[in-house]
Design a protein around this motif. Structure first.
Motif, short mmCIF file in Angstrom:
data_model
loop_
_atom_site.label_atom_id
_atom_site.label_comp_id
_atom_site.label_asym_id
_atom_site.label_seq_id
_atom_site.Cartn_x
_atom_site.Cartn_y
_atom_site.Cartn_z
N PRO A 78 51.17 35.08 31.43
CA PRO A 78 50.02 34.78 30.58
C PRO A 78 49.10 35.99 30.54
CG PRO A 78 49.77 33.75 32.74
CD PRO A 78 51.12 34.41 32.73
N VAL A 79 48.54 36.28 29.37
CA VAL A 79 47.62 37.42 29.24
C VAL A 79 46.28 36.95 28.71
CG1 VAL A 79 49.45 39.13 28.94
CG2 VAL A 79 48.45 38.05 26.94
N SER A 80 45.24 37.65 29.10
CA SER A 80 43.89 37.31 28.67
C SER A 80 43.47 38.10 27.43
CB SER A 80 42.89 37.56 29.80
OG SER A 80 43.25 36.79 30.92
N ALA A 81 43.97 39.32 27.30
CA ALA A 81 43.61 40.14 26.14
C ALA A 81 44.73 41.12 25.83
CB ALA A 81 42.32 40.90 26.41
N ILE A 82 44.87 41.40 24.55
CA ILE A 82 45.81 42.42 24.08
C ILE A 82 45.04 43.34 23.15
CG2 ILE A 82 47.96 42.93 22.87
CD1 ILE A 82 48.81 39.98 23.43
N THR A 83 45.06 44.63 23.46
CA THR A 83 44.39 45.62 22.62
C THR A 83 45.40 46.67 22.20
OG1 THR A 83 42.31 45.31 23.81
CG2 THR A 83 42.50 47.31 22.52
N TYR A 84 45.42 47.00 20.91
CA TYR A 84 46.25 48.11 20.45
C TYR A 84 45.53 49.40 20.84
CZ TYR A 84 48.39 51.53 17.35
OH TYR A 84 49.00 52.65 16.86
N ILE A 94 45.44 41.00 32.23
CA ILE A 94 45.55 39.69 32.87
C ILE A 94 44.30 39.55 33.71
CG2 ILE A 94 46.86 38.26 34.49
CD1 ILE A 94 49.33 40.04 33.66
N SER A 95 43.45 38.61 33.34
CA SER A 95 42.18 38.42 34.02
C SER A 95 42.17 37.07 34.73
CB SER A 95 41.03 38.48 33.01
OG SER A 95 39.79 38.37 33.65
N LEU A 96 42.08 37.10 36.05
CA LEU A 96 42.11 35.87 36.85
C LEU A 96 40.75 35.18 36.84
CD1 LEU A 96 44.07 37.23 39.95
CD2 LEU A 96 45.00 36.11 37.91
N THR A 97 40.75 33.86 36.93
CA THR A 97 39.49 33.12 36.96
C THR A 97 38.69 33.44 38.21
OG1 THR A 97 40.62 31.23 37.94
CG2 THR A 97 40.24 31.16 35.55
N GLU A 98 39.38 33.62 39.32
CA GLU A 98 38.73 33.95 40.59
C GLU A 98 39.27 35.28 41.08
OE1 GLU A 98 36.30 32.16 41.96
OE2 GLU A 98 36.46 30.75 40.29
N PRO A 99 38.40 36.17 41.53
CA PRO A 99 38.90 37.45 42.05
C PRO A 99 39.71 37.25 43.33
CG PRO A 99 36.48 37.40 42.03
CD PRO A 99 36.96 36.07 41.55
N LEU A 100 40.61 38.17 43.57
CA LEU A 100 41.36 38.17 44.82
C LEU A 100 40.45 38.67 45.94
CD1 LEU A 100 44.63 39.65 43.33
CD2 LEU A 100 44.22 37.28 44.00
N ALA A 101 40.82 38.39 47.18
CA ALA A 101 39.94 38.67 48.32
C ALA A 101 39.77 40.16 48.62
CB ALA A 101 40.46 37.96 49.57
N ASN A 102 40.83 40.95 48.38
CA ASN A 102 40.73 42.35 48.78
C ASN A 102 41.82 43.19 48.10
OD1 ASN A 102 43.19 41.96 50.31
ND2 ASN A 102 41.93 41.01 51.91
N LEU A 103 41.80 44.47 48.39
CA LEU A 103 42.74 45.41 47.80
C LEU A 103 44.19 45.09 48.17
CD1 LEU A 103 43.30 47.98 46.16
CD2 LEU A 103 42.79 49.31 48.22
N ASP A 104 44.43 44.64 49.39
CA ASP A 104 45.79 44.30 49.80
C ASP A 104 46.37 43.17 48.97
OD1 ASP A 104 45.86 46.28 51.73
OD2 ASP A 104 45.21 44.94 53.34
N GLU A 105 45.59 42.11 48.73
CA GLU A 105 46.05 41.01 47.88
C GLU A 105 46.30 41.50 46.46
OE1 GLU A 105 43.81 37.40 47.76
OE2 GLU A 105 43.82 37.16 49.94
N TYR A 106 45.42 42.37 45.97
CA TYR A 106 45.57 42.92 44.63
C TYR A 106 46.88 43.70 44.53
CZ TYR A 106 44.54 45.26 40.24
OH TYR A 106 44.61 45.70 38.94
N LYS A 107 47.14 44.57 45.50
CA LYS A 107 48.37 45.38 45.48
C LYS A 107 49.62 44.51 45.52
CE LYS A 107 46.61 49.67 47.46
NZ LYS A 107 46.67 50.58 48.62
N ASP A 152 41.85 32.88 27.27
CA ASP A 152 41.07 32.56 28.47
C ASP A 152 41.59 33.38 29.66
OD1 ASP A 152 39.54 30.65 27.16
OD2 ASP A 152 40.91 29.02 27.68
N ARG A 153 40.81 33.36 30.72
CA ARG A 153 41.27 33.92 31.98
C ARG A 153 42.40 33.05 32.53
NH1 ARG A 153 35.51 35.66 34.50
NH2 ARG A 153 35.58 37.76 33.65
N VAL A 154 43.23 33.65 33.35
CA VAL A 154 44.37 32.96 33.95
C VAL A 154 43.91 32.33 35.26
CG1 VAL A 154 46.69 33.27 34.89
CG2 VAL A 154 45.96 34.60 32.89
#
Length: 169
Positions: A78-84, A94-107, A152-154
């Motif tokens: 699922p994607v939140s936005a597509i820009t040419y 891809i924009s999550l509704t809630e941020p992840l806790a830290n850089l490790d989770e993001y990676k 919407d956000r994912v």
């Protein structure tokens, strides 16, 4: 963002000539880990360790024909936005509704996304990545960057569990 001698200067608000934005929020007033002699704690800059909210992912496919990119990505995630981009690719956020806790989770989630989207540009895994601003004019291509789709956000928990199985690939 304004290019300067050693990186990209962080600004509080976009300027009319800006064509790029950082996909995740950066600390607005300081560098949280100055590493080089020209870094300064009181001068913010674009760097992964200065990200303060790990919510957004960028997917880009420079090596795939433009007319195949949207179908390839949207059938898998699922994607939140597509820009040419005004060039050879679309930028998928891809924009999550809630941020992840830290850089490790993001990676970890970025690795899973790229395992699922194997044709995606691998250099887009980091959270301080730049993307193209919709409706900005791109002087190098003489084209406008256009917003193709906005969703919407994912929901974070859905997306994380959806990709959980990729941890074992």
């Amino acid at each position: 963002f304004t290019p300067y001698m050693h990186g990209t200067k962080v600004k509080k608000a976009p300027q009319e000539y800006d064509t790029l934005f950082c996909i995740n929020a950066l600390h607005p007033t300081k560098d949280l880990n100055p590493e080089r002699e020209y870094h300064s704690e009181d001068r913010p800059r674009r760097a992964d360790h200065n990200v303060v909210s790990f919510r957004n992912f960028l997917i880009e496919l420079d090596s795939m024909p433009l007319n195949e990119q949207i179908k390839y990505v949207t059938e898998k995630v699922p994607v939140s936005a597509i820009t040419y981009s005004g060039g050879k690719s679309f930028h998928f956020i891809i924009s999550l509704t809630e941020p992840l806790a830290n850089l490790d989770e993001y990676k970890l989630l970025a690795l899973r996304l790229h395992a699922l989207l194997q044709k995606a540009d691998k250099s887009t895994k980091n959270p301080s990545r730049l993307s193209r601003l919709a409706n900005a004019f791109r002087p190098d291509t003489q084209k406008e960057q256009t917003l193709v789709q906005l969703n919407d956000r994912v929901r974070s928990e859905e997306h994380t569990s959806e990709l959980q199985s990729l941890a074992y690939l």
